[in-house]
Design an enzyme around this catalytic site. Structure first.
Site, PDB file in Angstrom:
ATOM      1  CE1 TYR A 140      -3.274   2.798   0.267  1.00 29.05           C
ATOM      2  CE2 TYR A 140      -3.893   1.975   2.442  1.00 29.05           C
ATOM      3  CZ  TYR A 140      -4.094   2.849   1.388  1.00 29.05           C
ATOM      4  OH  TYR A 140      -5.105   3.771   1.461  1.00 29.05           O
ATOM      5  CE  LYS A 170      -6.053   2.431  -2.402  1.00 27.34           C
ATOM      6  NZ  LYS A 170      -7.020   2.534  -1.282  1.00 27.34           N
TER       7      LYS A 170
END
Length: 312
Positions: A140, A170
């Site tokens: 992330y 992400k």
């Protein structure tokens, strides 16, 4: 990208709460099912938008278990399991694996600032070794929130050391060049890159990315589904314009309470405004402003909502 585990549109799902600020998995599950029926391929639960770091370990486990108990398929969910503590990250990751989730999203250890790539590599190596490498890990990258970016060099080292385990990222940095660098360097090896920004969905798909995991998908997933299915052409272009407009509307007020306001007004359920401090609900003026902004974009009423209510 073909065969991405979470390929497509993934909503960073809001976490419903009861008046006492405890999690409400039943209400959250209803919203999750609506998302899956209206453009979402998967669900990012317990991330930033889901206020994961406002919940303790037992609460985070209970939320995931509650969603599954209320009929949300575990295979559709990518829970956030990255914590400042190594052992908490391992515990939540193993728990997600045991529930049947196909992947987890990991923040870096965010309390200590400016760690070296060597330190981060050591941290993720420990996580992988202690979890047995049996569940794909997604990195992330959200340096505005964590203050710790994932460098291209670090990602490359992790992929070389743990092929097939570190599965994707992400990227919520808002830096498209960084997203593209991930795709250019690693997509050929199956590394799945997801944009955290709605405005980049069509573009990242064209570059070889896997899709998106975004907050505004709580309300704009219908159009995200069109972009993912069509990719190019007038319909896809119009849908992408809607994603861009609704993202702009969503960030015109504090993002998380703003999205709660949209869902509360759309459903008539005031409980969606309940939020844990330090976040606060919007003021009446802010609520009117974001509702007007979504309406001006042409995004209201939310597509599929009337059919969902009729089916209840």
């Amino acid at each position: 990208m073909k065969n991405a585990l979470f390929g497509g549109v993934n909503a960073a799902v809001l976490t419903a709460m009861k008046p006492d600020l405890s999690p409400d998995p039943a209400r959250m599950a209803g919203h999750a099912k609506w998302l899956l029926a209206n453009g979402c391929n998967g669900l990012g639960v317990l991330g930033t938008t889901g206020e994961a770091n406002s919940f303790g370990l037992h609460e985070r486990k209970a939320i995931l278990e509650g969603l599954i108990a209320h009929g949300v398929p575990a295979a559709t969910m990518m829970p956030g399991t990255g914590c400042a503590s190594l052992t908490d990250t391992v515990e939540l990751t193993l728990h997600a694996k045991a529930q049947g989730c196909r992947g987890v999203l990991l923040l870096p250890p965010f309390y200590y600032k400016a760690p070296s790539d060597d330190g981060l590599f050591a941290y993720f190596s420990e996580v992988i070794q202690r979890t047995g490498g049996g569940i794909p890990l997604y990195l992330y990258n959200f340096p505005q929130q964590s203050a710790i970016p994932f460098s291209i060099d670090l990602i490359g080292r992790l992929l070389k050391a743990y092929p097939g385990v570190v599965k994707g990222s992400k990227d919520s940095s808002g830096d498209y060049a960084n997203m593209k660098a991930m795709v250019d360097n690693f997509a050929a090896d199956g590394f799945e890159v997801y944009s955290g920004s709605d405005e980049y969905l069509q573009r990242i798909l064209a570059e070889g990315g896997a899709g998106c995991i975004t907050a505004a998908s709580n309300g704009n997933s219908h159009w995200g589904g069109i972009v993912y299915a069509k990719r190019t052409g007038p319909e896809a272009d119009a849908a992408q314009a809607m994603l861009t407009a609704t993202r702009k509307a969503a960030v015109s007020v504090p993002l998380i309470p703003g999205l709660r306001e949209i869902i509360a007004r759309s459903t008539g359920d005031e409980g969606w405004r309940t939020i844990r401090p330090p976040h606060l609900p919007l003021t009446a003026a802010q609520g009117d402003a974001i509702w007007a902004a979504w309406g001006a974009a042409g995004a209201l009423p939310l597509p599929g909502f009337a059919a969902a209510k009729a089916a209840e």
